[in-house]
Every structure is written in structure tokens, then in C-alpha cells.
Scaffold this motif. Structure first.
Motif, short mmCIF file in Angstrom:
data_model
loop_
_atom_site.label_atom_id
_atom_site.label_comp_id
_atom_site.label_asym_id
_atom_site.label_seq_id
_atom_site.Cartn_x
_atom_site.Cartn_y
_atom_site.Cartn_z
N UNK A 57 0.84 -1.21 0.00
CA UNK A 57 0.00 0.00 0.00
C UNK A 57 0.87 1.25 0.00
N UNK A 58 1.93 1.26 0.79
CA UNK A 58 2.82 2.42 0.83
C UNK A 58 3.46 2.65 -0.53
N UNK A 59 3.90 1.58 -1.19
CA UNK A 59 4.50 1.72 -2.53
C UNK A 59 3.49 2.30 -3.52
N UNK A 60 2.26 1.78 -3.47
CA UNK A 60 1.23 2.28 -4.39
C UNK A 60 0.94 3.75 -4.14
N UNK A 61 0.85 4.13 -2.87
CA UNK A 61 0.57 5.53 -2.55
C UNK A 61 1.73 6.44 -2.95
N UNK A 62 2.95 5.95 -2.82
CA UNK A 62 4.10 6.75 -3.23
C UNK A 62 4.07 6.99 -4.74
N UNK A 63 3.73 5.97 -5.50
CA UNK A 63 3.62 6.11 -6.96
C UNK A 63 2.51 7.10 -7.31
N UNK A 65 1.24 9.49 -5.38
CA UNK A 65 1.62 10.84 -4.96
C UNK A 65 2.59 11.47 -5.95
N UNK A 66 3.53 10.67 -6.45
CA UNK A 66 4.48 11.19 -7.44
C UNK A 66 3.75 11.64 -8.70
N UNK A 67 2.81 10.82 -9.15
CA UNK A 67 2.06 11.15 -10.36
C UNK A 67 1.19 12.39 -10.15
N UNK A 68 0.48 12.44 -9.04
CA UNK A 68 -0.38 13.60 -8.75
C UNK A 68 0.49 14.85 -8.61
N UNK A 69 1.64 14.72 -7.97
CA UNK A 69 2.53 15.86 -7.79
C UNK A 69 3.01 16.44 -9.11
N UNK A 70 3.24 15.58 -10.09
CA UNK A 70 3.66 16.05 -11.42
C UNK A 70 2.52 16.73 -12.16
N UNK A 71 1.32 16.18 -12.00
CA UNK A 71 0.16 16.70 -12.74
C UNK A 71 -0.45 17.93 -12.09
N UNK A 72 -0.54 17.91 -10.76
CA UNK A 72 -1.23 18.98 -10.04
C UNK A 72 -0.63 19.15 -8.65
N UNK A 73 0.48 19.89 -8.55
CA UNK A 73 1.16 20.06 -7.26
C UNK A 73 0.26 20.61 -6.15
N UNK A 78 -2.56 19.74 -0.93
CA UNK A 78 -3.81 19.65 -0.17
C UNK A 78 -3.99 18.24 0.41
N UNK A 79 -3.71 17.22 -0.40
CA UNK A 79 -3.81 15.85 0.08
C UNK A 79 -2.86 15.57 1.23
N UNK A 80 -1.64 16.08 1.14
CA UNK A 80 -0.66 15.88 2.22
C UNK A 80 -1.10 16.61 3.49
N UNK A 81 -1.67 17.79 3.32
CA UNK A 81 -2.18 18.55 4.48
C UNK A 81 -3.30 17.76 5.16
N UNK A 82 -4.22 17.24 4.37
CA UNK A 82 -5.32 16.43 4.93
C UNK A 82 -4.80 15.17 5.62
N UNK A 101 8.66 21.57 12.15
CA UNK A 101 8.67 21.49 13.61
C UNK A 101 9.98 20.90 14.11
N UNK A 102 10.91 20.67 13.19
CA UNK A 102 12.21 20.15 13.58
C UNK A 102 12.31 18.65 13.53
N UNK A 103 11.19 17.94 13.41
CA UNK A 103 11.26 16.47 13.45
C UNK A 103 10.93 15.81 12.14
N UNK A 104 10.22 16.51 11.25
CA UNK A 104 9.79 15.86 10.01
C UNK A 104 10.55 16.34 8.81
N UNK A 105 10.21 15.75 7.69
CA UNK A 105 10.81 16.18 6.43
C UNK A 105 9.76 16.85 5.59
N UNK A 106 10.13 17.77 4.80
CA UNK A 106 9.18 18.48 3.95
C UNK A 106 8.66 17.60 2.84
N UNK A 107 7.45 17.91 2.37
CA UNK A 107 6.85 17.16 1.27
C UNK A 107 6.72 18.03 0.06
#
Length: 107
Positions: A57-63, A65-73, A78-82, A101-107
Motif C-alpha cells: 500500500x505504501x508503494x502504491x501511494x508513493x507512486x 503521490x508522485x504522479x499527482x505531484x507532477x500533474x497537479x502540485x 492539499x492531500x498531504x495537508x489532509x 517542527x524540527x522532526x519531520x521532512x518536507x513534502x
């Protein structure tokens, strides 16, 4: 010795009696032996199967997210915020895990 009661449906109880008889022991001794052998084990690989499913599931979601990010950043942002909001609400992440917040990585 401590005691406890266990309710079984008739079919399962019959299977227990047959198995205990085949092992030439009492049903109680048979169940005790099973419990001792299981002690922390995962005999059916349940956790391994769940981990495999999570990985897929994580692999599918990563793929996705990559596709959505290219088409509509903006949609990805918004999806990452939700997603972060939902994870926070469910206690799966803490505010310190969020980007900035010092602990996470940016998306």
C-alpha cells in the motif's frame, strides 16, 4: 494452579476432543501444550502478511503521490495537508513529526 473457563462452539470443542485424544492426553493438557508452544509466536505469519500488505500500500501511494505531484502540485499539497491532519487526530504522529517542527521532512 490457576483456572479459567473458555467457551467453545460445539464443532470446535469436538475438534479439541479429537486432537487431544489423538495426542493421548486430556483436553486441558492439550490446550496448555498449545499455549506454551505459541508463547509469543506467530505461527500463521499474520504479522508478516500485514507488513507485506502495508509495504504494498505504501508503494502504491508513493507512486500515486508522485504522479499527482507532477500533474497537479496543489492537489498533492492539499492531500498531504489532509493526511497530516488525519494522522494527528488519530495520534499516529505528533506535532513534532510535522515538517517545520524540527522532526519531520518536507513534502
Amino acid at each position: 494452579m490457576a483456572r479459567f473457563s473458555l467457551r467453545l462452539d460445539d464443532a470446535l470443542y469436538d475438534r479439541l476432543l479429537i486432537a487431544a485424544d489423538a495426542a493421548d492426553t486430556t483436553p486441558s493438557a492439550y490446550v496448555r501444550d498449545l499455549l506454551e508452544r505459541l508463547d509469543g509466536a506467530d505461527p500463521f505469519g499474520f504479522h508478516a502478511h500485514i507488513n507485506e500488505l502495508h509495504s504494498t500500500v505504501i508503494q502504491m501511494l508513493a507512486i500515486l503521490a508522485t504522479d499527482v505531484g507532477r500533474r497537479d502540485p496543489e492537489s498533492l499539497a492539499k492531500g498531504m495537508e489532509d493526511t497530516r491532519r488525519l494522522l494527528l487526530e488519530r495520534g499516529l504522529i505528533t506535532p513534532e513529526d510535522l515538517p517545520g517542527a524540527g522532526g519531520g521532512t518536507g513534502a
